[in-house]
Design an enzyme around this catalytic site. Structure first.
Site, PDB file in Angstrom:
ATOM      1  CG  ASP A 151       4.111 -49.446 -43.754  1.00 36.06           C
ATOM      2  OD1 ASP A 151       3.052 -48.962 -44.655  1.00 36.06           O
ATOM      3  OD2 ASP A 151       4.070 -51.390 -43.331  1.00 36.06           O
ATOM      4  CB  SER A 152       7.258 -46.956 -46.398  1.00 39.44           C
ATOM      5  OG  SER A 152       6.408 -47.955 -47.629  1.00 39.44           O
ATOM      6  CE1 TYR A 153       2.949 -49.336 -49.762  1.00 34.94           C
ATOM      7  CE2 TYR A 153       0.266 -49.731 -49.277  1.00 34.94           C
ATOM      8  CZ  TYR A 153       1.659 -50.089 -50.708  1.00 34.94           C
ATOM      9  OH  TYR A 153       1.174 -50.658 -51.084  1.00 34.94           O
TER      10      TYR A 153
END
Length: 366
Positions: A151-153
């Site tokens: 995801d965004s990480y």
């Protein structure tokens, strides 16, 4: 080195000058055959099309300059020559960017997509040589391959930001997938890599229950994220020895809203079932020798993510698959100074250090 829009910019390479050109410097289809990429791309006419963050293209040329043919008004790019960044292209549009004034000889060029744009399709038309030069044969593919799923990480969301408060434009300008922990880890290991990451998506539930009826698995098989039903065709060259998955923060980091079809117990059960099915898919696709890492990290409001991830791995191991491993990294030393409390570049370097130490313990045959 300064950011390039539609201006002439002095690059951080002695004597180099970056000049936005015109789209007329279009390479032949043979030029694309001289480009190395490990990313999910589709051939479309005289260009390669793509959507995922962190997609990169590498080439070799002889001469004093190189042009980069692009059609992309949504994303930012890093341009590297001989391992040094010479320009950042901000939403360049349909154009050719030139790096000139190099020392005469053989050089390497690398173009990498820094930003995330699942709503758009980007196009790269290849590298072109400055007058008197030539594009040489493609760089050799690396034997080591790592696929990062997340995801965004994993994207590197807002990791360059100087504050946690960010507008949508600031998120775009400060997201740098090239400095995400996955890209850093792969480059340290001299591995080709894919960053198949999508901010806000979870295994079964997206951030704060957004976009119900979809989740990360809706998009995983695609090359072009905004094309329903698109399926990336592996050209037969992508066989990662290592897959690192980080999905679960968005499933569990926010409270279940009224109207969502979950209770805490049914969400955990659905997550576990979906994760097992996703692991089945990866195992069938890449075979029994690929090591798959199920990763989890600290979450301030719940520990269920890490607990379930560990249980999923234990279940696989008990069934005889010892090449699925659990990796947990703590928040110690992390400042979460990126946009909206995401890991900063400082944090991504620390996470890459820890991931590299963990990878060194794995039974990889590469």
């Amino acid at each position: 080195m300064r950011t390039v829009r539609v201006t002439v910019v002095l690059a951080a390479l002695t004597g180099a000058l970056v000049l936005p050109g015109v789209a007329s410097a279009t390479p032949s289809s043979g030029a694309l055959a001289k480009v190395h990429t490990a990313g999910r791309v589709e051939v479309g006419g005289d260009s390669l099309k793509y959507s995922w963050p962190g997609v990169y293209f590498e080439g070799r040329f002889r001469g004093t300059g190189v042009g980069i043919v692009l059609d992309d008004s949504d994303n930012d790019y890093e341009v590297e020559v001989d391992g040094s960044t010479v320009a950042t292209l901000v939403t360049p549009g349909r154009t050719t960017y030139w790096v000139n004034g190099l020392t005469r000889g053989v050089h390497r060029v690398r173009l990498v997509k820094r930003t995330e744009s699942p709503w758009a399709t980007s196009a790269f038309g290849g590298f072109v040589a400055a007058p008197g030069g030539a594009i040489l044969g493609r760089p050799a593919a690396r034997h080591r391959q790592i696929e990062f799923i997340g995801d965004s990480y994993t994207v590197g969301y807002g990791n360059r930001s100087d504050s946690r408060d960010c507008t949508a434009d600031k998120v775009a300008r400060t997201t740098d997938a090239n400095l995400s922990f996955g890209a850093l880890t792969a480059r340290r290991l001299n591995a080709d890599y894919q960053l198949n990451a999508f901010s806000g998506r979870g295994m079964v539930r997206n951030y704060n229950g957004s976009d119900p009826g979809t989740d990360y698995r809706t998009y995983y098989d695609r090359a072009l994220l905004n094309v329903d039903g698109d399926v990336w065709q592996n050209p037969g060259t992508w066989h990662p020895q290592l897959v690192v998955i980080g999905l679960g923060i968005n499933d569990f980091s926010t409270a279940i809203n009224p109207g969502e079809p979950w209770t805490p117990d049914t969400l955990m059960a659905a997550y576990r079932t979906a994760y097992q099915g996703f692991l089945d898919k990866l195992r069938a696709r890449y075979g029994p020798r690929t090591t798959i890492v199920v990763s989890a990290t600290y979450m301030s409001n719940t520990t269920v993510f890490a607990q379930i991830a560990q249980q999923i791995v234990q279940e696989r191991n008990s069934r005889g698959d010892d090449r699925i491993r659990y990796w947990y990294y703590s928040e110690s030393g992390l400042d979460y100074a990126g946009c909206h409390w995401h890991p900063s570049v400082h944090d991504h370097r620390i996470i890459a250090d820890r991931l590299g130490e963990f990878i060194a313990t794995l039974p990889l045959r590469w």
